[in-house]
Scaffold this motif. Structure first.
Motif, PDB file in Angstrom:
ATOM      1  N   ILE A  80      43.698  28.447  29.855  1.00 26.73           N
ATOM      2  CA  ILE A  80      43.816  29.215  31.217  1.00 26.73           C
ATOM      3  C   ILE A  80      43.138  30.680  31.206  1.00 26.73           C
ATOM      4  CG2 ILE A  80      45.512  30.458  32.643  1.00 26.73           C
ATOM      5  CD1 ILE A  80      47.470  28.027  32.334  1.00 26.73           C
ATOM      6  N   LEU A  81      43.528  31.141  29.751  1.00 29.12           N
ATOM      7  CA  LEU A  81      42.738  32.512  29.640  1.00 29.12           C
ATOM      8  C   LEU A  81      41.167  32.295  29.550  1.00 29.12           C
ATOM      9  CD1 LEU A  81      45.284  34.133  26.859  1.00 29.12           C
ATOM     10  CD2 LEU A  81      45.011  34.558  29.446  1.00 29.12           C
ATOM     11  N   LYS A  82      40.761  31.233  28.868  1.00 31.76           N
ATOM     12  CA  LYS A  82      39.373  31.127  28.856  1.00 31.76           C
ATOM     13  C   LYS A  82      38.774  30.887  30.241  1.00 31.76           C
ATOM     14  CE  LYS A  82      37.690  28.376  25.532  1.00 31.76           C
ATOM     15  NZ  LYS A  82      37.524  27.437  24.791  1.00 31.76           N
ATOM     16  N   SER A  83      39.435  30.271  30.844  1.00 29.03           N
ATOM     17  CA  SER A  83      39.101  29.911  32.721  1.00 29.03           C
ATOM     18  C   SER A  83      38.976  31.303  33.297  1.00 29.03           C
ATOM     19  CB  SER A  83      39.857  29.065  33.309  1.00 29.03           C
ATOM     20  OG  SER A  83      39.736  27.878  32.632  1.00 29.03           O
ATOM     21  N   LYS A  84      40.135  32.321  32.965  1.00 29.51           N
ATOM     22  CA  LYS A  84      40.154  33.400  34.002  1.00 29.51           C
ATOM     23  C   LYS A  84      38.794  34.147  33.447  1.00 29.51           C
ATOM     24  CE  LYS A  84      45.195  34.088  34.315  1.00 29.51           C
ATOM     25  NZ  LYS A  84      46.400  34.991  33.956  1.00 29.51           N
ATOM     26  N   LEU A  85      38.747  34.425  31.891  1.00 30.57           N
ATOM     27  CA  LEU A  85      37.638  35.089  31.448  1.00 30.57           C
ATOM     28  C   LEU A  85      36.047  34.665  32.173  1.00 30.57           C
ATOM     29  CD1 LEU A  85      36.318  37.247  29.489  1.00 30.57           C
ATOM     30  CD2 LEU A  85      36.017  35.589  27.806  1.00 30.57           C
ATOM     31  N   GLU A  86      35.789  33.147  32.200  1.00 30.59           N
ATOM     32  CA  GLU A  86      34.908  32.824  32.820  1.00 30.59           C
ATOM     33  C   GLU A  86      34.675  33.227  34.334  1.00 30.59           C
ATOM     34  OE1 GLU A  86      34.857  28.612  32.176  1.00 30.59           O
ATOM     35  OE2 GLU A  86      34.391  28.851  29.940  1.00 30.59           O
ATOM     36  N   ALA A  87      35.777  33.127  35.064  1.00 30.31           N
ATOM     37  CA  ALA A  87      35.845  33.593  36.285  1.00 30.31           C
ATOM     38  C   ALA A  87      35.584  34.990  36.685  1.00 30.31           C
ATOM     39  CB  ALA A  87      37.238  33.254  37.103  1.00 30.31           C
ATOM     40  N   LEU A  88      35.974  35.922  35.768  1.00 29.51           N
ATOM     41  CA  LEU A  88      35.730  37.508  35.672  1.00 29.51           C
ATOM     42  C   LEU A  88      34.281  37.749  35.321  1.00 29.51           C
ATOM     43  CD1 LEU A  88      38.799  38.906  33.976  1.00 29.51           C
ATOM     44  CD2 LEU A  88      38.241  39.097  36.211  1.00 29.51           C
ATOM     45  N   ASN A  89      33.736  36.827  34.397  1.00 26.62           N
ATOM     46  CA  ASN A  89      32.170  37.184  33.977  1.00 26.62           C
ATOM     47  C   ASN A  89      31.489  36.745  35.431  1.00 26.62           C
ATOM     48  OD1 ASN A  89      32.490  37.985  31.548  1.00 26.62           O
ATOM     49  ND2 ASN A  89      32.528  35.883  30.756  1.00 26.62           N
ATOM     50  N   ALA A  90      32.037  35.587  36.400  1.00 20.48           N
ATOM     51  CA  ALA A  90      31.135  35.016  37.307  1.00 20.48           C
ATOM     52  C   ALA A  90      31.264  36.209  38.359  1.00 20.48           C
ATOM     53  CB  ALA A  90      31.834  33.910  37.987  1.00 20.48           C
ATOM     54  N   VAL A  91      32.262  36.715  38.527  1.00 18.10           N
ATOM     55  CA  VAL A  91      32.757  37.837  39.694  1.00 18.10           C
ATOM     56  C   VAL A  91      31.793  39.162  39.261  1.00 18.10           C
ATOM     57  CG1 VAL A  91      34.172  39.385  40.400  1.00 18.10           C
ATOM     58  CG2 VAL A  91      35.205  37.016  40.276  1.00 18.10           C
ATOM     59  N   GLU A  92      31.706  39.313  37.972  1.00 18.48           N
ATOM     60  CA  GLU A  92      30.917  40.356  37.356  1.00 18.48           C
ATOM     61  C   GLU A  92      29.317  40.264  37.534  1.00 18.48           C
ATOM     62  OE1 GLU A  92      30.404  43.216  33.597  1.00 18.48           O
ATOM     63  OE2 GLU A  92      30.802  41.205  33.442  1.00 18.48           O
ATOM     64  N   SER A  93      29.076  38.980  37.594  1.00 14.64           N
ATOM     65  CA  SER A  93      27.843  38.629  37.649  1.00 14.64           C
ATOM     66  C   SER A  93      27.278  38.823  39.216  1.00 14.64           C
ATOM     67  CB  SER A  93      27.479  37.179  37.524  1.00 14.64           C
ATOM     68  OG  SER A  93      26.054  36.759  37.781  1.00 14.64           O
TER      69      SER A  93
END
Length: 156
Positions: A80-93
């Motif tokens: 779940i934490l890994k998914s949140k990090l990936e989502a945050l990276n996508a939002v940042e992009s």
């Protein structure tokens, strides 16, 4: 298999292992000569030992299941934490792209404004020499040229 079945199975296993001893003790003719008869208290003590062993086994199995569940929970939490990090990276992009597009739009608007200012800053002598396009009255092109010319006149 539920816990009750495991307990019942384990008790049957332990009881079956203990039965040869019980048969020997319970059968007076097979006992050694001079051996004391087996009392009810001895039998209850044996049963208590069997129950203790069964409960210890159940407790060990419950502990094992608990440890596996804790490991599964930890893996799920990590995923779940890994998914949140990936989502945050996508939002940042996406935000980086939006900021880049905003800067590009500003630069292009600035270039367009500079170009319009240069056109407006044409010397008066040259302005008169610039010929207006000849279009038939009432056409869309004529009204567009008139509107642009009016805009330029207002800015001068």
């Amino acid at each position: 298999m539920d816990i009750q079945e495991m307990v019942d199975r384990r008790i049957a296993e332990i009881t079956s292992r203990a039965e040869p001893e019980n048969r020997t003790r319970g059968n007076e003719s097979e006992r050694e000569p001079g051996a004391a008869p087996v009392s009810q208290l001895d039998r209850l003590a044996e049963f208590g030992e069997i129950m203790d062993a069964a409960l210890t086994q159940v407790a060990a199995e419950v502990l094992d299941v608990t440890e596996r569940l804790a490991g599964d929970y930890t893996r799920l939490e990590k995923n779940i934490l890994k998914s949140k990090l990936e989502a945050l990276n996508a939002v940042e992009s996406v935000l980086d792209t939006a900021l880049f597009l905003r800067r590009e739009a500003r630069e292009r608007l600035s270039q367009i404004e500079k170009g319009l200012r240069r056109e407006v800053e044409i010397p008066a002598s040259r302005r008169e020499s610039v010929r207006e396009p000849v279009t038939p009255e009432g056409s869309q092109r004529a009204s567009m040229h008139e509107g642009v010319a009016a805009l330029f006149r207002r800015t001068l």
